[in-house]
Motif scaffolding. Sequence first.
Motif, mmCIF file in Angstrom:
data_model
loop_
_atom_site.group_PDB
_atom_site.id
_atom_site.type_symbol
_atom_site.label_atom_id
_atom_site.label_comp_id
_atom_site.label_asym_id
_atom_site.label_seq_id
_atom_site.Cartn_x
_atom_site.Cartn_y
_atom_site.Cartn_z
ATOM 1 N N SER A 128 81.508 44.183 25.938
ATOM 2 C CA SER A 128 80.705 45.628 25.787
ATOM 3 C C SER A 128 81.772 46.675 26.529
ATOM 4 C CB SER A 128 79.617 45.621 26.672
ATOM 5 O OG SER A 128 79.867 45.631 27.982
ATOM 6 N N ALA A 129 81.483 47.893 26.033
ATOM 7 C CA ALA A 129 82.375 48.936 26.493
ATOM 8 C C ALA A 129 81.372 50.104 26.847
ATOM 9 C CB ALA A 129 83.421 49.354 25.529
ATOM 10 N N PRO A 130 80.660 50.237 27.840
ATOM 11 C CA PRO A 130 79.661 50.971 27.943
ATOM 12 C C PRO A 130 79.853 52.384 27.936
ATOM 13 C CG PRO A 130 80.212 49.975 30.125
ATOM 14 C CD PRO A 130 80.956 49.290 29.121
ATOM 15 N N CYS A 131 81.188 52.783 27.943
ATOM 16 C CA CYS A 131 81.462 54.347 28.050
ATOM 17 C C CYS A 131 82.425 54.675 26.895
ATOM 18 C CB CYS A 131 82.243 54.729 29.289
ATOM 19 S SG CYS A 131 81.415 54.415 30.769
ATOM 20 N N GLN A 132 82.466 53.777 25.978
ATOM 21 C CA GLN A 132 83.245 53.948 24.730
ATOM 22 C C GLN A 132 82.903 55.457 23.995
ATOM 23 O OE1 GLN A 132 83.012 51.068 21.685
ATOM 24 N NE2 GLN A 132 80.555 50.789 21.772
ATOM 25 N N HIS A 133 81.851 55.930 23.929
ATOM 26 C CA HIS A 133 81.858 57.110 23.327
ATOM 27 C C HIS A 133 81.481 58.595 24.464
ATOM 28 C CE1 HIS A 133 81.175 55.091 19.606
ATOM 29 N NE2 HIS A 133 80.122 54.323 20.376
ATOM 30 N N LEU A 134 82.056 58.199 25.524
ATOM 31 C CA LEU A 134 81.866 59.249 26.596
ATOM 32 C C LEU A 134 83.283 60.062 26.814
ATOM 33 C CD1 LEU A 134 79.314 57.581 28.967
ATOM 34 C CD2 LEU A 134 78.893 59.091 27.205
ATOM 35 N N GLY A 135 83.158 61.127 27.184
ATOM 36 C CA GLY A 135 84.323 61.797 27.499
ATOM 37 C C GLY A 135 84.766 61.413 28.989
ATOM 38 N N ILE A 136 85.883 61.919 29.701
ATOM 39 C CA ILE A 136 86.181 61.530 31.158
ATOM 40 C C ILE A 136 85.135 61.929 32.029
ATOM 41 C CG2 ILE A 136 87.604 61.741 32.804
ATOM 42 C CD1 ILE A 136 88.692 59.913 30.459
ATOM 43 N N GLY A 137 84.717 63.128 32.000
ATOM 44 C CA GLY A 137 83.693 63.698 32.790
ATOM 45 C C GLY A 137 82.328 63.077 32.841
ATOM 46 N N GLU A 138 82.040 62.553 31.610
ATOM 47 C CA GLU A 138 80.674 61.947 31.089
ATOM 48 C C GLU A 138 80.862 60.466 31.877
ATOM 49 O OE1 GLU A 138 81.008 62.783 27.031
ATOM 50 O OE2 GLU A 138 78.880 63.653 27.283
ATOM 51 N N GLN A 139 82.165 59.899 31.713
ATOM 52 C CA GLN A 139 82.140 58.598 32.257
ATOM 53 C C GLN A 139 82.184 58.349 33.818
ATOM 54 O OE1 GLN A 139 85.841 56.744 30.793
ATOM 55 N NE2 GLN A 139 85.634 57.681 28.832
ATOM 56 N N LEU A 140 82.817 59.674 34.489
ATOM 57 C CA LEU A 140 82.786 59.611 35.878
ATOM 58 C C LEU A 140 81.313 59.713 36.399
ATOM 59 C CD1 LEU A 140 85.354 62.265 36.923
ATOM 60 C CD2 LEU A 140 84.943 59.813 38.057
ATOM 61 N N LYS A 141 80.178 60.550 35.669
ATOM 62 C CA LYS A 141 78.912 60.707 35.763
ATOM 63 C C LYS A 141 78.168 59.311 35.499
ATOM 64 C CE LYS A 141 74.834 63.373 34.328
ATOM 65 N NZ LYS A 141 74.436 64.435 33.545
ATOM 66 N N TYR A 142 78.475 58.358 34.574
ATOM 67 C CA TYR A 142 77.782 57.316 34.203
ATOM 68 C C TYR A 142 78.091 56.207 35.399
ATOM 69 C CZ TYR A 142 76.933 52.835 31.924
ATOM 70 O OH TYR A 142 76.572 51.636 31.760
ATOM 71 N N PHE A 143 79.574 56.077 35.648
ATOM 72 C CA PHE A 143 79.770 55.094 36.871
ATOM 73 C C PHE A 143 79.189 55.595 38.182
ATOM 74 C CE2 PHE A 143 84.315 55.079 34.811
ATOM 75 C CZ PHE A 143 84.012 54.285 34.061
ATOM 76 N N ASN A 144 79.110 56.909 38.685
ATOM 77 C CA ASN A 144 78.287 57.158 39.697
ATOM 78 C C ASN A 144 76.996 57.089 39.777
ATOM 79 O OD1 ASN A 144 80.883 57.828 41.020
ATOM 80 N ND2 ASN A 144 80.785 60.020 40.098
ATOM 81 N N GLN A 145 76.291 57.170 38.454
ATOM 82 C CA GLN A 145 74.834 57.059 38.401
ATOM 83 C C GLN A 145 74.397 55.718 38.259
ATOM 84 O OE1 GLN A 145 73.579 59.686 35.235
ATOM 85 N NE2 GLN A 145 73.519 61.286 36.648
ATOM 86 N N ASN A 146 75.448 54.848 37.786
ATOM 87 C CA ASN A 146 75.094 53.416 37.730
ATOM 88 C C ASN A 146 75.612 52.397 38.670
ATOM 89 O OD1 ASN A 146 73.616 53.347 34.897
ATOM 90 N ND2 ASN A 146 75.089 54.794 34.576
ATOM 91 N N VAL A 147 76.161 52.805 39.606
ATOM 92 C CA VAL A 147 76.682 51.699 40.790
ATOM 93 C C VAL A 147 75.485 51.215 41.351
ATOM 94 C CG1 VAL A 147 77.719 51.376 42.671
ATOM 95 C CG2 VAL A 147 78.630 53.034 41.139
ATOM 96 N N ARG A 148 75.711 49.914 41.058
ATOM 97 C CA ARG A 148 74.177 49.048 41.604
ATOM 98 C C ARG A 148 74.402 48.843 43.097
ATOM 99 N NH1 ARG A 148 74.480 44.832 36.751
ATOM 100 N NH2 ARG A 148 73.563 45.932 35.195
ATOM 101 N N LYS A 149 73.170 49.043 43.803
ATOM 102 C CA LYS A 149 73.232 48.759 45.067
ATOM 103 C C LYS A 149 73.096 47.256 45.180
ATOM 104 C CE LYS A 149 72.872 53.277 45.865
ATOM 105 N NZ LYS A 149 73.616 53.841 44.588
ATOM 106 N N PRO A 150 73.760 46.797 46.556
ATOM 107 C CA PRO A 150 73.656 45.324 46.869
ATOM 108 C C PRO A 150 72.477 44.542 46.607
ATOM 109 C CG PRO A 150 74.927 46.431 48.613
ATOM 110 C CD PRO A 150 74.530 47.461 47.624
#
Length: 156
Positions: A128-150
């Motif tokens: 999978s490539a979860p950010c394949q259709h996102l711009g750099i700023g949108e990727q940053l937002k995706y990463f930060n919003q989807n970091v899973r807590k332990p």
Amino acid sequence: MAEVSTVCGDALMIVFISCTKKKASAPCTAKEMYSPSQWFKAAWAYAESLNPDAIYILSAKYGLLKPDDRIAPYEKTLVAEKDAEIRKWSIMVYSQIQQQHIDRTQKAVFLCGKNYRKYIKNLFPNQSAPCQHLGIGEQLKYFNQNVRKPHEKNHQ
């Protein structure tokens, strides 16, 4: 990061993160080389939160890197490369994947631009490539919003 065998659903998982333009100015480990980049730090945190078996870095110059591989700074990218150069680079990475004995039946998550995954992704049937259709700023937002807590990692 310890390479401990973990399970994501029923499949083992590896993550590939691309190199970045912003780099350290002196030789260091691959992970340290790209850490000056906000995008790389966010992608790394997201990748680690997936609890993968391994995280690899895809470098335009060096190909497949382990986080602790020592490298020197460089200026190279696949972003504007012609298809022939991307194919040549992909053949090098394919060879490195074989040398590292990476299990291609594992789930592979690609956190990289299309030229970095174009020919490599098809080596992994479960990718999978979860950010394949996102711009750099949108990727940053995706990463930060989807970091899973332990405590969330085992409740997928």
